[in-house]
Design a protein around this motif. Structure first.
Motif, short mmCIF file in Angstrom:
data_model
loop_
_atom_site.label_atom_id
_atom_site.label_comp_id
_atom_site.label_asym_id
_atom_site.label_seq_id
_atom_site.Cartn_x
_atom_site.Cartn_y
_atom_site.Cartn_z
N TYR A 96 -10.05 -19.19 -6.86
CA TYR A 96 -11.12 -20.18 -7.00
C TYR A 96 -11.24 -21.04 -5.75
CZ TYR A 96 -14.10 -23.71 -9.14
OH TYR A 96 -15.15 -24.57 -9.42
N ASP A 97 -10.10 -21.42 -5.20
CA ASP A 97 -10.07 -22.29 -4.02
C ASP A 97 -10.63 -21.57 -2.79
OD1 ASP A 97 -9.54 -24.29 -2.19
OD2 ASP A 97 -7.39 -23.90 -2.11
N VAL A 98 -10.13 -20.38 -2.51
CA VAL A 98 -10.56 -19.64 -1.32
C VAL A 98 -12.01 -19.17 -1.47
CG1 VAL A 98 -10.17 -17.57 0.07
CG2 VAL A 98 -8.23 -18.93 -0.74
N ASN A 99 -12.40 -18.76 -2.67
CA ASN A 99 -13.74 -18.25 -2.95
C ASN A 99 -14.09 -17.10 -1.99
OD1 ASN A 99 -16.26 -18.00 -4.14
ND2 ASN A 99 -17.18 -19.65 -2.94
N PRO A 100 -13.30 -16.02 -2.01
CA PRO A 100 -13.51 -14.93 -1.05
C PRO A 100 -14.69 -14.03 -1.42
CG PRO A 100 -11.77 -14.33 -2.57
CD PRO A 100 -12.17 -15.74 -2.92
N ASP A 101 -15.21 -13.33 -0.42
CA ASP A 101 -16.17 -12.26 -0.68
C ASP A 101 -15.44 -10.98 -1.07
OD1 ASP A 101 -18.67 -13.65 0.32
OD2 ASP A 101 -17.41 -13.77 2.11
N VAL A 102 -14.27 -10.79 -0.47
CA VAL A 102 -13.48 -9.57 -0.64
C VAL A 102 -12.04 -9.97 -0.93
CG1 VAL A 102 -12.75 -7.40 0.43
CG2 VAL A 102 -14.91 -8.47 1.12
N GLY A 103 -11.43 -9.30 -1.90
CA GLY A 103 -10.03 -9.58 -2.21
C GLY A 103 -9.24 -8.31 -2.41
N ILE A 104 -8.12 -8.19 -1.74
CA ILE A 104 -7.23 -7.03 -1.91
C ILE A 104 -5.86 -7.55 -2.32
CG2 ILE A 104 -6.19 -4.99 -0.85
CD1 ILE A 104 -8.51 -4.98 1.17
N VAL A 105 -5.39 -7.05 -3.44
CA VAL A 105 -4.07 -7.42 -3.95
C VAL A 105 -3.08 -6.33 -3.57
CG1 VAL A 105 -2.71 -7.80 -6.04
CG2 VAL A 105 -5.00 -8.81 -5.84
N VAL A 106 -1.93 -6.75 -3.05
CA VAL A 106 -0.87 -5.82 -2.70
C VAL A 106 0.25 -5.98 -3.72
CG1 VAL A 106 0.70 -5.03 -0.90
CG2 VAL A 106 -1.49 -6.08 -0.27
N GLU A 107 0.54 -4.91 -4.42
CA GLU A 107 1.49 -4.95 -5.53
C GLU A 107 2.35 -3.70 -5.53
OE1 GLU A 107 3.08 -6.01 -7.95
OE2 GLU A 107 2.10 -7.69 -8.95
N VAL A 108 3.38 -3.72 -6.34
CA VAL A 108 4.13 -2.49 -6.60
C VAL A 108 3.40 -1.69 -7.66
CG1 VAL A 108 6.36 -3.46 -5.98
CG2 VAL A 108 5.55 -3.69 -8.33
N THR A 109 3.64 -0.39 -7.67
CA THR A 109 3.10 0.46 -8.74
C THR A 109 4.19 1.45 -9.12
OG1 THR A 109 1.16 1.73 -9.42
CG2 THR A 109 2.10 2.29 -7.28
N HIS A 110 4.16 1.89 -10.37
CA HIS A 110 5.24 2.74 -10.86
C HIS A 110 5.25 4.09 -10.16
CE1 HIS A 110 6.35 0.11 -14.19
NE2 HIS A 110 5.07 -0.04 -14.46
N ALA A 111 6.37 4.41 -9.51
CA ALA A 111 6.57 5.77 -9.01
C ALA A 111 6.85 6.68 -10.21
CB ALA A 111 7.74 5.81 -8.04
N THR A 112 6.44 7.93 -10.07
CA THR A 112 6.65 8.89 -11.17
C THR A 112 7.45 10.10 -10.70
OG1 THR A 112 4.52 9.99 -10.73
CG2 THR A 112 4.51 8.17 -12.30
N ASP A 113 8.21 9.91 -9.62
CA ASP A 113 8.93 11.04 -9.02
C ASP A 113 10.43 10.99 -9.31
OD1 ASP A 113 9.44 8.83 -7.46
OD2 ASP A 113 9.15 9.84 -5.55
N TYR A 114 10.79 10.50 -10.50
CA TYR A 114 12.20 10.52 -10.88
C TYR A 114 12.32 10.88 -12.36
CZ TYR A 114 11.43 5.68 -12.61
OH TYR A 114 10.96 4.56 -13.26
N PRO A 115 13.50 11.26 -12.83
CA PRO A 115 13.65 11.80 -14.18
C PRO A 115 13.17 10.86 -15.29
CG PRO A 115 15.62 12.24 -12.90
CD PRO A 115 14.76 11.34 -12.07
N ASP A 116 12.66 11.46 -16.35
CA ASP A 116 12.28 10.78 -17.58
C ASP A 116 11.04 9.90 -17.46
OD1 ASP A 116 12.83 10.65 -20.31
OD2 ASP A 116 13.81 8.71 -20.13
N VAL A 117 10.24 10.11 -16.41
CA VAL A 117 8.95 9.44 -16.29
C VAL A 117 7.86 10.51 -16.33
CG1 VAL A 117 7.47 8.02 -14.83
CG2 VAL A 117 9.93 7.57 -14.93
N GLU A 118 6.83 10.29 -17.14
CA GLU A 118 5.78 11.28 -17.31
C GLU A 118 4.63 11.01 -16.35
OE1 GLU A 118 4.51 11.80 -21.30
OE2 GLU A 118 6.53 11.71 -22.13
N PRO A 119 4.45 11.83 -15.33
CA PRO A 119 3.33 11.63 -14.40
C PRO A 119 1.97 11.68 -15.09
CG PRO A 119 4.91 13.18 -13.50
CD PRO A 119 5.31 12.95 -14.92
N SER A 120 1.87 12.44 -16.18
CA SER A 120 0.58 12.58 -16.86
C SER A 120 0.08 11.25 -17.41
CB SER A 120 0.69 13.60 -18.00
OG SER A 120 1.65 13.19 -18.95
N ALA A 121 0.97 10.30 -17.65
CA ALA A 121 0.57 9.01 -18.21
C ALA A 121 0.13 8.02 -17.13
CB ALA A 121 1.72 8.41 -19.01
#
Length: 354
Positions: A222-247
């Motif tokens: 609200y304060d900055v009132n940008p035209d463009v905003g990009i959020v940098v976050e972590v996201t779940h990797a799916t390249d290890y056991p017991d994680v379903e990539p299809s989800a």
């Protein structure tokens, strides 16, 4: 990653900053941006907002939250054992038997989360998760009075682990979520500053209280009132056991940052990111986001009259554990991509969906 950059990342990740207690991390980021940003300010929420002046054709906001999950001291019993509550999404499986630090006004106090020995647990109870409200911290004191001379109710607590290098340019630590995002946007501003004049004004915002409800992003957007905003976050990797990539999708460490597609993402900004990555030969991965994001992108998009938003993710294994694991090369690629995108946005760049 250059050694000096890794040193900053390590120091930032290891600096305690549970939600509501982010200022140690913010002070560190501020020292990195002094002499780089044209303006640095901390708002009443604790967000650190840095501005780099361009030609003013548009306002770009890059956001990464600097708060981490943790605990809070809530009660001390007569024997000197400390009971605590969770700050953010803590898995109660993980805390028993862990070393911790309580961050007090006088300095850090070391302790452990107590755990009954397996020999003393009935076989039928050995697979039962101990509820967080039943877990306790032992700092070695023998009475409530001893503890209260060192620790105050409301003091924050974190796991006592830091950054450690692994094989294949990978690293592990607590709190990569999302201090690595705050690290990335800080490095982007440094590199944009070195690159020369840009058409748009660039704001980097190290947001607070994301883990307890995206709160800092609401007020800073609200304060900055940008035209463009990009959020940098972590996201779940799916390249290890017991994680379903299809989800989730195919998300692998070391294969580049992840771009999300969906209603929360402006399609024109998404296309700009993809096209820029191709032009700069930066590898990216793409996931579908069929609902609103559970991070700062959600509230940034809806600020004021609406913001053209995008979500850039870094693949992360073992999220919200003391051993979060990522590839440092993905961070380097994300920085390069964001620098190139910022340099491309000008008055003629339209984000109206067509």
């Amino acid at each position: 990653m250059k050694q000096k950059d890794f040193k900053f990342l390590k120091e930032l990740v290891e600096t305690p900053s549970p939600s509501g207690f982010e200022q140690p991390a913010q002070r560190l980021i501020k020292t990195q941006l002094q002499g780089v940003a044209n303006d640095l300010k901390t708002d009443v929420m604790g967000n650190l907002i840095a501005r780099l002046d361009g030609l003013g054709e548009k306002k770009i906001m890059l956001a990464g939250h600097c708060d981490e999950i943790g605990f809070m001291v809530q009660y001390v019993d007569e024997q000197g054992f400390i009971y605590f509550g969770a700050i953010g999404g803590v898995d109660p499986h993980l805390s028993p038997g862990q070393r911790i630090k309580i961050h007090t006004a006088q300095g850090d106090v070391s302790g452990v989360v107590g755990k009954k020995a397996i020999h003393l647990i009935e076989p039928k109870d050995r697979d039962t998760v101990i509820k967080l409200k039943q877990q306790f911290i032992d700092i070695g004191c023998a009475s409530r009075e001893e503890v209260e001379a060192l620790v105050q109710i409301g003091d924050p607590v974190t796991f006592a682990v830091g950054v450690q290098s692994l094989q294949n340019n990978r690293a592990t630590s607590r709190a990569f979520d999302d201090k690595m995002g705050a690290f990335i946007i800080t490095e982007v501003m440094k590199r944009v500053k070195l690159s020369g004049e840009i058409a748009s004004d660039l704001y980097t915002v190290s947001t607070v209280q994301e883990e307890i409800g995206l709160r800092g992003a609401v007020t800073s957007s609200y304060d900055v009132n940008p035209d463009v905003g990009i959020v940098v976050e972590v996201t779940h990797a799916t390249d290890y056991p017991d994680v379903e990539p299809s989800a989730i999708g195919r998300v692998e460490l070391g294969k580049g940052p992840v771009l999300a597609r969906g209603a929360n993402i402006n399609p024109m900004l998404f296309k700009l990111l993809v096209d820029t990555a191709a032009a700069e030969k930066i590898p990216v991965q793409i996931i579908g986001l069929p609902r609103a994001a559970g991070n700062d992108t959600n509230v940034m998009q809806l600020s004021r009259g609406g913001v053209a938003t995008a979500l850039l993710g870094i693949p992360l294994r073992y999220m919200h554990t003391p051993v979060e694991t990522l590839s440092l090369s993905d961070l380097d690629q994300a920085i390069s991509l964001l620098v190139a995108v910022v340099q491309r946005i000008n008055a003629g760049t339209s984000f109206i969906p067509e």
